[in-house]
Structures are given as C-alpha cells and as structure tokens.
Design an enzyme around this catalytic site. Structure first.
Site, mmCIF file in Angstrom:
data_model
loop_
_atom_site.group_PDB
_atom_site.id
_atom_site.type_symbol
_atom_site.label_atom_id
_atom_site.label_comp_id
_atom_site.label_asym_id
_atom_site.label_seq_id
_atom_site.Cartn_x
_atom_site.Cartn_y
_atom_site.Cartn_z
ATOM 1 N N PRO A 88 -2.443 4.357 -5.993
ATOM 2 C CA PRO A 88 -3.049 3.618 -7.118
ATOM 3 C C PRO A 88 -4.562 3.811 -7.178
ATOM 4 O O PRO A 88 -5.176 3.470 -8.183
ATOM 5 C CB PRO A 88 -2.709 2.151 -6.817
ATOM 6 C CG PRO A 88 -1.658 2.181 -5.763
ATOM 7 C CD PRO A 88 -1.817 3.462 -5.022
ATOM 8 N N GLU A 116 0.933 0.308 3.288
ATOM 9 C CA GLU A 116 -0.401 0.109 2.700
ATOM 10 C C GLU A 116 -1.096 1.434 2.397
ATOM 11 O O GLU A 116 -2.214 1.453 1.912
ATOM 12 C CB GLU A 116 -1.287 -0.727 3.638
ATOM 13 C CG GLU A 116 -0.837 -2.166 3.798
ATOM 14 C CD GLU A 116 -0.660 -2.885 2.462
ATOM 15 O OE1 GLU A 116 -1.628 -2.933 1.692
ATOM 16 O OE2 GLU A 116 0.456 -3.374 2.203
ATOM 17 N N ARG A 154 8.537 20.685 -16.982
ATOM 18 C CA ARG A 154 8.977 20.853 -18.377
ATOM 19 C C ARG A 154 7.992 21.659 -19.202
ATOM 20 O O ARG A 154 8.332 22.126 -20.280
ATOM 21 C CB ARG A 154 9.304 19.508 -19.017
ATOM 22 C CG ARG A 154 8.142 18.579 -19.158
ATOM 23 C CD ARG A 154 8.613 17.170 -19.452
ATOM 24 N NE ARG A 154 9.369 17.110 -20.694
ATOM 25 C CZ ARG A 154 8.817 17.184 -21.907
ATOM 26 N NH1 ARG A 154 7.508 17.337 -22.020
ATOM 27 N NH2 ARG A 154 9.551 17.112 -22.977
ATOM 28 N N ASP A 169 4.048 21.876 -28.690
ATOM 29 C CA ASP A 169 2.811 22.607 -28.939
ATOM 30 C C ASP A 169 2.264 22.359 -30.332
ATOM 31 O O ASP A 169 1.237 22.894 -30.696
ATOM 32 C CB ASP A 169 3.053 24.113 -28.753
ATOM 33 C CG ASP A 169 3.408 24.403 -27.319
ATOM 34 O OD1 ASP A 169 4.067 25.416 -27.073
ATOM 35 O OD2 ASP A 169 3.038 23.597 -26.454
HETATM 36 N N1 ADE Z 1 1.802 4.734 -5.100
HETATM 37 C C1 ADE Z 1 1.909 3.404 -5.324
HETATM 38 N N2 ADE Z 1 1.554 3.096 -6.569
HETATM 39 C C2 ADE Z 1 1.198 4.269 -7.182
HETATM 40 C C3 ADE Z 1 0.732 4.598 -8.474
HETATM 41 N N3 ADE Z 1 0.544 3.680 -9.417
HETATM 42 N N4 ADE Z 1 0.487 5.896 -8.744
HETATM 43 C C4 ADE Z 1 0.661 6.835 -7.793
HETATM 44 N N5 ADE Z 1 1.096 6.571 -6.550
HETATM 45 C C5 ADE Z 1 1.368 5.298 -6.247
#
Ligand code: ADE
Length: 253
Positions: A88, A116, A154, A169
């Site tokens: 995140p 974590e 893809r 495209d």
């Molecule tokens: N791992 C946990 N949450 C995530 C997210 N939002 N994007 C990428 N990897 C993650």
C-alpha cells in the site's frame, strides 16, 4: 513475457494460471508465470518465514533470509528482472504502468508480502519499484500481483482478439468505457439506444465518445484534467455541461 512471483501462497495463482486470458496466454507461450515460496528456503524445523518487529508493536514481519533466497533463486532463472514490491506504500499502478511494462517485455519479479510487510533491507537491496493497486489494505500482495499480471498480459500482442484490441487502442484510451448492449433489443421494458442499431458507424462512434465523456465527467472528472482534449471532445464536453446545467435549472424551477 516472464513473471516470477515470490509468495507464501502459490496456490492462490492456480486460477490465474489455469483460466481466462492469462491462462490462454500461458498455454500459447506468450506469457510465463513462475512461483517461488520463501518457505522452501527456510533452514529451521518450523520453516519460519516471519518474526516480531524490532521496536515492538502488533503483527509480524517477513524475515530477510528466506525471502532473499527465494529472490536469488528466481533471478538466477529469470535473468535480470525488474523487481517490484507490491504494498500500500507504493506508487499507484495504472493503465500507463501496465502499458509501459507490456512494451518493455522485461521479466518482472513481483514480491508479494504478507503480515505487516517485509524486512526493509530487502527493499533496499533488491526492489526497483514499489506499487500499490489502490488505497486500501489487502491481506497480502498476491491479489495485487495478479492484478498487475492480468493488466499487463492482456496488452501483449496477440493475447486478445482483434476486436478487443481495436477497442482498447481507440479513442476510449484514458476515458471510462461507454455502455454496451447485446440481444435482445428489448427486455423488461428497456431498449437498446437506436443509434447502435442504425448501422451508421460515424454516428455510433460519436455516441460512444459522448457517453464515455459523460461518464468520465460524472464519475472521474480528474481523468479529464490530465487529458489533452481533442476539438471534438471539447465540443462534446461543452454540450454535456450545458445539458446538465439545463437539467439542474429545470429541477430548481
Ligand atoms: N498489499 C496489501 N495491500 C496492497 C495494495 N493496496 N496494493 C498492493 N499491494 C498490497
């Protein structure tokens, strides 16, 4: 194009590898997805992959050594890959990123963390890019890694049929997609917009662009701010704004 994923849950990738667009691309030799489990590189009887964080606090952190050995094993097979950590805290992964990767064809080594996160020293030593797929917290990077793989595969040549590629495209690039309809022509008192049955390709193109602009303006206006609008798009947007202004006025009366 080759993807290697370091993950504690390789089974999560069974569906991605076996089904759908990615599954077909793998069967046709266009894409390759290899999985590396840090647990296979542990040296203790408990096969420990995580430990408590220095400084205290809740949760566990993925240990350096098993991850490092899984990464080294993957790099030895894949060659010099772009190493990506999914978290995140990363930069937002978007269609532009997907295009850039698909065009580079470079092997991608994706690190999916659990708990974590991973020991920061792994990031310092190995990671080239850190990506997030959105502002929410998943239980691990696996789903994010699958999102990245799907979005890139893809776009590889010959993966999608001609029809799909043409749509991708076309002018829709960077806008939300327009509505789609298929048979029957009428159902539950709802009918297909007549223009789509007109056979007039130019009218259909204009309608689709108008719908895409209307949706984008209503749902994701920031996408329009970043866009170099064509003269036609500017005209349509002005018409859409004028129409919605008219509608508001009528409501207020
Ligand atoms: N791992 C946990 N949450 C995530 C997210 N939002 N994007 C990428 N990897 C993650």
């Amino acid at each position: 194009m080759r993807f290697d994923v370091v993950t504690l849950i390789p089974d999560m990738f069974d569906a991605l590898k076996g089904e759908g667009v990615v599954g077909r691309a793998i069967n046709r030799g266009i894409a390759q997805v290899e999985l590396w489990n840090p647990r296979d590189y542990t040296t203790d009887v408990h096969r420990t992959v995580d430990d408590r964080p220095y400084g205290g606090g809740p949760g566990m952190v993925m240990k350096y050594q098993p991850m490092q050995q899984a990464i080294e094993a993957a790099l030895a097979e894949a060659g010099p890959a772009n190493v990506v950590y999914l978290s995140p805290q990363g930069r937002r992964f978007d269609q532009q990123c997907a295009k850039r990767l698909a065009e580079s064809r470079r092997p991608q080594l994706l690190l999916a963390g659990r708990y974590e996160g991973i020991d920061e020293r792994l990031i310092e030593r190995y990671v080239d890019e850190e990506w997030s797929i959105g502002d929410y917290v998943l239980s691990g990077g696996e789903l994010a890694a699958m999102v990245v793989i799907d979005a890139v595969v893809r776009l590889l040549p010959d993966v999608l049929g001609d029809a799909d590629s043409a749509i991708q495209d076309s002018f829709m690039d960077g806008l939300l997609d327009c509505p789609h309809y298929t048979r029957p022509e009428e159902i539950d008192s709802m009918s297909v917009p007549p223009v789509l049955q007109s056979g007039n390709h130019e009218a259909i193109r204009r309608w689709r662009l108008q719908q895409a602009l209307k949706r984008t303006l209503a749902r994701r206006p920031e996408l329009l701010e970043d866009r170099q609008l064509t003269a036609e798009e500017k005209t349509f947007l002005a018409e859409i704004s004028a129409a919605s202004g008219d509608a508001k006025q009528t409501q207020e009366q």
